[in-house]
Design a protein around this motif. Structure first.
Motif, PDB file in Angstrom:
ATOM      1  N   LEU A 129       7.969  19.206 -12.392  1.00 21.66           N
ATOM      2  CA  LEU A 129       7.230  18.861 -13.603  1.00 21.66           C
ATOM      3  C   LEU A 129       6.123  17.844 -13.336  1.00 21.66           C
ATOM      4  O   LEU A 129       5.153  17.777 -14.073  1.00 21.66           O
ATOM      5  N   GLU A 130       6.305  17.067 -12.279  1.00 23.65           N
ATOM      6  CA  GLU A 130       5.327  16.026 -11.947  1.00 23.65           C
ATOM      7  C   GLU A 130       5.500  15.641 -10.484  1.00 23.65           C
ATOM      8  O   GLU A 130       6.625  15.547 -10.006  1.00 23.65           O
ATOM      9  N   THR A 131       4.394  15.426  -9.775  1.00 21.02           N
ATOM     10  CA  THR A 131       4.450  14.989  -8.382  1.00 21.02           C
ATOM     11  C   THR A 131       3.333  13.987  -8.121  1.00 21.02           C
ATOM     12  O   THR A 131       2.200  14.188  -8.530  1.00 21.02           O
ATOM     13  N   THR A 132       3.688  12.926  -7.404  1.00 23.47           N
ATOM     14  CA  THR A 132       2.707  11.943  -6.954  1.00 23.47           C
ATOM     15  C   THR A 132       2.873  11.778  -5.451  1.00 23.47           C
ATOM     16  O   THR A 132       3.997  11.622  -4.974  1.00 23.47           O
ATOM     17  N   VAL A 133       1.762  11.838  -4.719  1.00 25.08           N
ATOM     18  CA  VAL A 133       1.784  11.605  -3.277  1.00 25.08           C
ATOM     19  C   VAL A 133       0.969  10.346  -2.998  1.00 25.08           C
ATOM     20  O   VAL A 133      -0.182  10.241  -3.427  1.00 25.08           O
ATOM     21  N   ARG A 134       1.571   9.426  -2.281  1.00 20.68           N
ATOM     22  CA  ARG A 134       0.867   8.230  -1.822  1.00 20.68           C
ATOM     23  C   ARG A 134       0.727   8.346  -0.306  1.00 20.68           C
ATOM     24  O   ARG A 134       1.727   8.300   0.411  1.00 20.68           O
ATOM     25  N   TYR A 135      -0.502   8.520   0.140  1.00 23.57           N
ATOM     26  CA  TYR A 135      -0.779   8.677   1.565  1.00 23.57           C
ATOM     27  C   TYR A 135      -0.905   7.278   2.168  1.00 23.57           C
ATOM     28  O   TYR A 135      -1.724   6.480   1.731  1.00 23.57           O
ATOM     29  N   ARG A 136      -0.114   6.976   3.188  1.00 26.33           N
ATOM     30  CA  ARG A 136      -0.100   5.641   3.791  1.00 26.33           C
ATOM     31  C   ARG A 136      -0.732   5.597   5.180  1.00 26.33           C
ATOM     32  O   ARG A 136      -1.445   4.671   5.506  1.00 26.33           O
ATOM     33  N   ARG A 137      -0.455   6.579   6.014  1.00 23.78           N
ATOM     34  CA  ARG A 137      -1.009   6.656   7.367  1.00 23.78           C
ATOM     35  C   ARG A 137      -1.284   8.112   7.696  1.00 23.78           C
ATOM     36  O   ARG A 137      -0.583   9.009   7.247  1.00 23.78           O
ATOM     37  N   GLU A 138      -2.299   8.327   8.527  1.00 27.56           N
ATOM     38  CA  GLU A 138      -2.661   9.692   8.891  1.00 27.56           C
ATOM     39  C   GLU A 138      -1.621  10.298   9.832  1.00 27.56           C
ATOM     40  O   GLU A 138      -0.927   9.587  10.553  1.00 27.56           O
ATOM     41  N   LEU A 139      -1.553  11.609   9.781  1.00 33.24           N
ATOM     42  CA  LEU A 139      -0.715  12.370  10.700  1.00 33.24           C
ATOM     43  C   LEU A 139      -1.609  13.353  11.434  1.00 33.24           C
ATOM     44  O   LEU A 139      -2.544  13.914  10.862  1.00 33.24           O
TER      45      LEU A 139
END
Length: 139
Positions: free
Chosen positions: A58-68
């Motif tokens: 129903l809801e998604t949040t992505v917090r990007y912290r470091r590159e892969l």
């Protein structure tokens, strides 16, 4: 056990033109970890369908912290946060082999009654009914 993780190796074709893991692939990793978590507790997709329910995001949040980058090993965790109603929370992390947090994925989900096309009243009920090990899911 209330948290689960699965190892994943970043594949070259999952990266963007800058050599970073494409942003949409984080969601695929999270989805893969959720299904592995359910299977770990003894629930297969076919079991859910046979019960007449399907998980919905129903809801998604992505917090990007470091590159892969391609070739990196990560562990993708999953933990369900249960309440008393129609929805539940999902907390996930993507952590590099050296322990660096690469991303946090949080969300809200539920279980759709496939006949009524509405969320089931208690999101915990399908999991309790189907899991070989409900405690593995935090129930």
């Amino acid at each position: 056990m209330t948290e689960f993780s699965v190892p994943i190796t970043v594949r070259g074709y999952e990266t963007d033109s800058q050599g970073h893991l494409n942003q949409s692939v984080y969601l695929q990793y999270a989805e893969h970890a959720r299904w592995c978590y359910l299977e770990h507790a003894g629930i297969r997709q076919a079991d859910l369908l046979a019960k007449g329910v399907g998980p919905v995001v129903l809801e998604t949040t992505v917090r990007y912290r470091r590159e892969l980058r391609a070739g990196e090993e990560v562990a993708v965790s999953c933990r369900f946060v249960w309440g008393d109603g129609k929805t539940f929370g999902v907390e996930q992390t993507v952590v590099k082999a050296d322990g660096t947090l690469a991303a946090e994925v949080t969300g809200v989900g539920g279980f759709l009654d496939l006949t009524a096309r509405r969320l089931v009243e208690d999101a915990r009920e399908p999991m309790r009914a189907l899991a070989a090990d409900p405690a593995a899911l935090g129930l």
